[in-house]
Design an enzyme around this catalytic site. Structure first.
Site, PDB file in Angstrom:
ATOM      1  N   HIS A 101       0.852  -1.199   0.000  1.00 42.74           N
ATOM      2  CA  HIS A 101       0.000   0.000   0.000  1.00 42.74           C
ATOM      3  C   HIS A 101       0.878   1.235   0.000  1.00 42.74           C
ATOM      4  O   HIS A 101       2.041   1.191   0.406  1.00 42.74           O
ATOM      5  CB  HIS A 101      -0.949   0.007   1.197  1.00 42.74           C
ATOM      6  CG  HIS A 101      -0.258  -0.143   2.514  1.00 42.74           C
ATOM      7  ND1 HIS A 101       0.148  -1.365   3.004  1.00 42.74           N
ATOM      8  CD2 HIS A 101       0.123   0.772   3.433  1.00 42.74           C
ATOM      9  CE1 HIS A 101       0.742  -1.199   4.167  1.00 42.74           C
ATOM     10  NE2 HIS A 101       0.745   0.095   4.455  1.00 42.74           N
ATOM     11  N   HIS A 103       0.966   5.274   1.225  1.00 39.00           N
ATOM     12  CA  HIS A 103       0.374   6.326   2.041  1.00 39.00           C
ATOM     13  C   HIS A 103       0.453   7.654   1.280  1.00 39.00           C
ATOM     14  O   HIS A 103       1.511   8.004   0.748  1.00 39.00           O
ATOM     15  CB  HIS A 103       1.183   6.534   3.337  1.00 39.00           C
ATOM     16  CG  HIS A 103       1.210   5.358   4.242  1.00 39.00           C
ATOM     17  ND1 HIS A 103       0.450   5.287   5.383  1.00 39.00           N
ATOM     18  CD2 HIS A 103       1.929   4.206   4.200  1.00 39.00           C
ATOM     19  CE1 HIS A 103       0.697   4.152   6.006  1.00 39.00           C
ATOM     20  NE2 HIS A 103       1.591   3.471   5.317  1.00 39.00           N
TER      21      HIS A 103
HETATM   22  P1  5GP Z   1       2.017   0.467   7.288  1.00 33.80           P
HETATM   23  O1  5GP Z   1       2.493   0.754   8.689  1.00 33.80           O
HETATM   24  O2  5GP Z   1       1.871  -1.021   7.052  1.00 33.80           O
HETATM   25  O3  5GP Z   1       2.797   1.159   6.220  1.00 33.80           O
HETATM   26  O4  5GP Z   1       0.581   1.127   7.221  1.00 33.80           O
HETATM   27  C1  5GP Z   1      -0.591   0.506   7.627  1.00 33.80           C
HETATM   28  C2  5GP Z   1      -1.612   1.608   7.775  1.00 33.80           C
HETATM   29  O5  5GP Z   1      -2.898   1.032   7.708  1.00 33.80           O
HETATM   30  C3  5GP Z   1      -1.525   2.367   9.106  1.00 33.80           C
HETATM   31  O6  5GP Z   1      -1.380   3.747   8.844  1.00 33.80           O
HETATM   32  C4  5GP Z   1      -2.858   2.040   9.784  1.00 33.80           C
HETATM   33  O7  5GP Z   1      -3.370   3.154  10.491  1.00 33.80           O
HETATM   34  C5  5GP Z   1      -3.743   1.657   8.630  1.00 33.80           C
HETATM   35  N1  5GP Z   1      -4.751   0.659   8.926  1.00 33.80           N
HETATM   36  C6  5GP Z   1      -4.566  -0.517   9.563  1.00 33.80           C
HETATM   37  N2  5GP Z   1      -5.720  -1.218   9.605  1.00 33.80           N
HETATM   38  C7  5GP Z   1      -6.645  -0.458   8.965  1.00 33.80           C
HETATM   39  C8  5GP Z   1      -8.029  -0.662   8.662  1.00 33.80           C
HETATM   40  O8  5GP Z   1      -8.645  -1.666   9.011  1.00 33.80           O
HETATM   41  N3  5GP Z   1      -8.650   0.323   7.962  1.00 33.80           N
HETATM   42  C9  5GP Z   1      -7.994   1.471   7.562  1.00 33.80           C
HETATM   43  N4  5GP Z   1      -8.711   2.364   6.879  1.00 33.80           N
HETATM   44  N5  5GP Z   1      -6.707   1.680   7.834  1.00 33.80           N
HETATM   45  C10 5GP Z   1      -6.033   0.735   8.525  1.00 33.80           C
END
Ligand code: 5GP
Ligand code: ZN
Length: 140
Positions: A101, A103
Site C-alpha cells: 500500500h 500512504h
Molecule cells: P504500514 O504501517 O503497514 O505502512 O501502514 C498501515 C496503515 O494502515 C496504518 O497507517 C494504519 O493506520 C492503517 N490501517 C490498519 N488497519 C486499517 C483498517 O482496518 N482500515 C484502515 N482504513 N486503515 C487501517
C-alpha cells in the site's frame, strides 16, 4: 490473487467497508483509520502483493500517477499545501500490514514535522563499496 487472511484484500474488495475516495478495477483508495494528518489516504491494489518487491509491474506503473491524482485532489479540497508519498517495506521499515500500500499524507502549513530524518555524513570508501555491491545485485 487475493489472500483470505489479509485485511487489506477484504477492504480493497469491498468485503469490509471503508471510507473510499476512489475505486477502479485495479485499486481502492481509502482513508487511513490512524491518520498522520487530516485526510491521510492509502492506495490499495485489489490484488494481494506482500510488498514493493512482489508488486506486479503493470500495477506498479499505475501507482504513482494515481498518487499524484490523490495528492492534487487533497490540495484542491483539504487545504493542504503539500503531501508526502510513503511506502513501507518490511517490519524494520514500519510496515504493519503486509499487503502493498502507498500512504498519501497531506501536509498543512504549520503542521507537525514528519517523514523526516537527520542526514548523516557519507564516507567515500563506504559509498564505493555499497554502490559496487548493489550494482552487482541489480544485474540479477
Ligand atoms: P504500514 O504501517 O503497514 O505502512 O501502514 C498501515 C496503515 O494502515 C496504518 O497507517 C494504519 O493506520 C492503517 N490501517 C490498519 N488497519 C486499517 C483498517 O482496518 N482500515 C484502515 N482504513 N486503515 C487501517
Ligand atoms: Zn492482501
Amino acid at each position: 490473487m487475493t489472500d483470505n487472511n489479509c485485511i487489506f484484500c477484504k477492504i480493497a474488495g469491498g468485503e469490509i467497508p471503508s471510507a473510499t475516495v476512489y475505486e477502479d478495477s485495479d485499486f481502492r483508495v481509502i482513508l487511513d483509520l490512524g491518520p498522520a494528518s487530516r485526510g491521510h489516504a492509502l492506495i490499495l491494489p485489489k490484488e494481494h502483493f506482500k510488498d514493493l518487491c512482489e508488486l506486479d509491474e503493470s500495477v506498479a506503473a499505475k501507482v504513482l500517477p494515481l498518487a499524484g491524482k490523490v495528492g492534487a485532489a487533497m490540495k484542491e479540497v483539504l487545504g493542504c499545501s503539500g503531501f508526502n508519498v510513503v511506502q513501507n517495506n518490511g517490519e524494520t521499515a514500519g510496515q504493519t500490514v503486509f499487503h502493498f500500500h502507498v500512504h498519501i499524507i497531506p501536509r498543512y502549513e504549520g503542521g507537525p514535522a514528519m517523514v523526516t530524518w537527520t542526514p548523516g555524513n557519507a564516507d567515500s570508501t563506504e559509498l564505493a563499496e555499497i554502490s559496487d555491491s548493489l550494482k552487482e545485485a541489480m544485474k540479477s
